[in-house]
Design an enzyme around this catalytic site. Structure first.
Site, short mmCIF file in Angstrom:
data_model
loop_
_atom_site.label_atom_id
_atom_site.label_comp_id
_atom_site.label_asym_id
_atom_site.label_seq_id
_atom_site.Cartn_x
_atom_site.Cartn_y
_atom_site.Cartn_z
N HIS A 484 0.82 -1.22 0.00
CA HIS A 484 0.00 0.00 0.00
C HIS A 484 0.85 1.27 0.00
O HIS A 484 0.35 2.36 -0.28
CB HIS A 484 -1.01 -0.02 1.16
CG HIS A 484 -0.43 0.34 2.49
ND1 HIS A 484 -0.11 -0.60 3.44
CD2 HIS A 484 -0.14 1.54 3.06
CE1 HIS A 484 0.35 0.00 4.52
NE2 HIS A 484 0.34 1.30 4.32
N ASP A 539 -0.91 -7.49 1.39
CA ASP A 539 -0.25 -6.19 1.47
C ASP A 539 1.26 -6.38 1.67
O ASP A 539 1.78 -6.22 2.78
CB ASP A 539 -0.86 -5.36 2.61
CG ASP A 539 -0.34 -3.94 2.64
OD1 ASP A 539 0.28 -3.51 1.64
OD2 ASP A 539 -0.56 -3.25 3.67
N GLY A 631 2.97 6.28 9.02
CA GLY A 631 4.41 6.46 8.84
C GLY A 631 5.20 5.22 9.20
O GLY A 631 6.36 5.09 8.83
N SER A 633 4.05 2.25 8.28
CA SER A 633 3.66 1.29 7.25
C SER A 633 4.88 0.67 6.57
O SER A 633 5.85 1.37 6.24
CB SER A 633 2.80 1.97 6.18
OG SER A 633 1.54 2.30 6.71
N GLY A 634 4.80 -0.63 6.34
CA GLY A 634 5.87 -1.33 5.65
C GLY A 634 7.00 -1.76 6.56
O GLY A 634 7.88 -2.52 6.16
#
Length: 683
Positions: A484, A539, A631, A633-634
């Site tokens: 995403h 994701d 922030g 994310s990932g």
């Protein structure tokens, strides 16, 4: 001990006036590890502090070559009369700590005598760890003792002189205030005695809250505090303690601090507060220790008061299980193989008969069927923790397959330091999941990470926008992140690899120019073809770097788990990132870390109204307050395995708000996506 008369004659062989008169001789035992060591090489240096200047010194050859083996080195440090010495190790990397390994000792004298030892150091420390030491006089001795093997960089240190502190302690008045041990956050000096007399306005009571407390001396029992200690109301405190409060029933309190002649520590940072005796914590719950916590933390199943007083005398809700000791715990913690009640009563009703084995699914089988080479549980758990693992068992979805095609029943065999496969393939490619320093952070209550603590953490930047997402380094050339992060947004095609820059070895976003930080452009971004931008299923994305990174003390890969790797419900995991520290808040400058818990998938689906898929996992603290946020994310969700090696369990994906009660975070489940990662990267 030398004969007194011969000592006088050696000083004055002709016995002329003025004659040296020795009134007494005091003998300290020399440090035996130095006195009885035969070393081939020795090096001696004498350094004097200069007024207003900082003087640096290093181990021989630092940083271009390792310090010598089988050596004994001395650095005698001096300052002007009436001054003390402040010594800081800026970089320190020695052989890992062991009885006959390399070490540094710092003495509060110019002689290596054991009673004047300030500290013994070995191994390696995060650069942000407090390694500043203060002498009590104007001299200090640093020694380095090395053995016959090993190649390590050594240390870089610096020192300067300070005026000797004339007064320690004093009178403190007012509604509130702060005070610390001398020179805090440096290590306090030896041979100190300080007394603070604290007085708040009349008709108020006073309490002292210690926010940081490190008064630990090796080998000293913290129950008796015979060496360094803080004394209040006749009680001595020492050791490493989390935040605690000591109160007085009047408007006065006396705090005494004592350090003896030997080992020192970081000391304490404290504040004093005045309060109304009828309501010591306005609007909050008062722990029996005097600490104030939010009322929402009362009876929520978590011990927020150090003494557990917030969880006593509770009435359990419909969502809670009542332990035999009276505590209330969330129902989904029952039968998760974790002793949450403290008396194991949340796990008792789940146990099998005495001659039975309990499978991970809860099913009971006869004990004789455990480790017989057959999957009697149906999930492999009866064969997964056997010490004598059969050479091979039938291959299933949950059994680990060796490179030769044979399957073993042991759970999570990869990179655990034991040879389980005949071809040793379970121990291949295990240069991952370790960090170069072994010292734990001494930040209490805070969530700032140490430099090098999470060396696989990557910050992904877009030009002109700064940090956008996190990622994890899994090899010299590959990162794992969330799909995403690379969706088109506001007309910007974030799937374009040219937009992105990866920062590796970064802890503080303000220090991107640090020489230890490595910067790489992205060669290509591969998002999972099944990624659904509505449900966030699948994701995950992998990113190839334009050029390989160089592994270092602050840049290391995290281990990828096998598709069969089990992360049990209730396990504590770590999430890290520079995301917002509060919902709707600004992003953090220093890398944040939080310990959260893997939640039962069925329970989580109830909380999040059936939004979970098998590619997702639910992790968090259902009481709220701890979570990943925008922030992050990932970024990585990390599991510390029993071998101390760290595995990537998940990737930060989505959540309803941040850190809300009963709204845990959702992470992409690495084991469900492992085969796809291997197809794309070969790892």
């Amino acid at each position: 001990m030398a004969d007194k008369q011969s000592l006088v004659q050696r000083w004055n062989p002709r016995l002329r006036n003025p004659m040296l008169k020795v009134e007494s001789v005091v003998a300290f035992p020399a440090d035996p590890s130095i006195a009885y060591s035969a070393r081939n090489q020795s090096c001696m240096f004498a350094l004097h502090a200069k007024e207003g200047e900082v003087t640096s010194f290093t181990t021989p050859g630092f940083p271009n070559s390792p310090y010598p083996n089988n050596a004994l080195c001395y650095w005698a440090l001096r300052a002007d009369a009436g001054s003390v010495i402040s010594l800081t190790f800026k970089t320190l990397e020695l052989e890992q700590c062991m009885d006959d390994g390399d070490y540094i000792k710092v003495y509060n004298s110019l002689s290596p005598v054991e009673p004047h030892t300030l500290v013994r150091l070995c191994g390696n420390y995060a650069p942000s760890y407090n390694l500043t030491f203060i002498s009590s006089q104007n001299v200090m001795l640093v020694t380095l003792v090395t053995n016959k093997e090993g190649r390590f960089p050594g240390f870089k240190a610096e020192f300067f002189q300070l005026p000797k502190m004339k007064v320690c302690g004093g009178t403190l008045r007012g509604e509130s205030g702060t005070f610390t041990t001398p020179y805090y956050p440096a290590h306090y000096p030896p041979a100190m005695d300080c007394v603070w007399n604290i007085e708040v306005p009349p008709k108020k009571n006073v309490k002292v809250r210690f926010n940081m407390f490190f008064v630990l001396e090796p080998g000293t029992p913290v129950s008796s505090c015979t060496k360094d200690y803080v004394q209040i109301n006749g009680t001595k405190y020492c050791g490493e303690r989390s935040q605690f409060v000591v109160a007085s029933t009047t408007n006065r309190i006396e705090v005494q601090f004592h350090s003896d002649h030997s080992h020192t520590d970081s000391g304490f940072s404290a504040e004093y507060l005045s309060y109304d005796s009828s309501d010591p914590c306005p609007g909050k719950f008062t722990c029996n220790t005097g600490r104030c916590i939010d009322r929402s933390m009362r009876c929520d199943g978590w011990l927020d008061c150090v003494d557990g007083s917030d969880e006593r005398s509770c009435t359990c809700t419909d969502q809670q299980f009542k332990c035999q000791n009276g505590w209330c715990k969330p129902k989904f913690w029952v039968c998760d193989n974790v002793n949450d009640c403290g008396d194991n009563s949340d796990e008792l009703q789940c146990s099998c008969a005495a001659d039975s084995f309990k499978c991970s699914s809860g099913k009971c089988i006869p004990e004789a069927q455990k480790c017989d080479g057959k999957d009697d549980c149906g999930d492999g758990s009866d064969e997964g923790s056997c010490s004598n693992v059969p050479a091979a068992i039938p291959c299933k979805d949950y059994t680990y397959k060796c490179r030769n095609g044979r399957c073993i029943g042991k759970q999570n065999p990869e990179c655990d330091g034991e040879r389980d496969c005949e071809d040793n393939s379970d121990e291949d490619n295990c240069n991952c999941g370790t960090r170069s320093y072994t010292r734990k952070s001494r930040i209490v209550g805070g969530q700032d990470s140490e430099v090098g603590e999470w060396p696989w953490q990557v910050s992904l930047h877009v030009k002109g926008q700064g940090h956008i997402c996190g990622a994890s380094l899994v090899s010299e050339s590959w990162l794992v992140s969330a799909a995403h992060c690379f969706l088109q947004l506001q007309g910007i095609r974030y799937s374009d690899a040219n937009l992105w820059t990866a920062y590796l070895g970064l802890t503080d976003q303000g220090n991107r120019n640090d020489p230890n930080v490595q910067t790489r452009k992205i060669k290509r971004i591969i998002s999972h073809p099944y990624f659904n931008d509505y449900t966030y299923d699948y994701d995950i994305a992998v990113l190839e770097l334009q050029s390989p990174v160089t592994f270092s003390s602050v840049v290391q890969p995290i281990c990828l788990p096998d598709a069969t790797h089990s992360f049990p419900v209730g396990k504590d995991l770590w999430v890290t990132g520079w995301g917002a520290t509060a919902e709707g808040g600004s992003e953090a400058s220093v890398l944040q870390k939080a310990e959260i818990r893997l939640i039962n998938q069925t329970v989580c689906n109830q909380l999040l109204t059936d939004q979970l898929t098998p590619r997702m996992m639910c992790v968090g603290v259902l009481t709220g307050g701890v979570d990943a946020c925008q922030g992050d994310s990932g970024g990585p969700l990390v599991s510390v395995e029993p071998s101390s090696r760290m595995f990537l369990a998940g990737v930060v994906s989505w959540g309803e708000g941040c850190a809300q009660r009963n709204k845990p975070g959702v992470y992409s489940r690495l084991t469900s996506l492992r085969d796809w990662i291997k197809e794309q990267t070969g790892l």
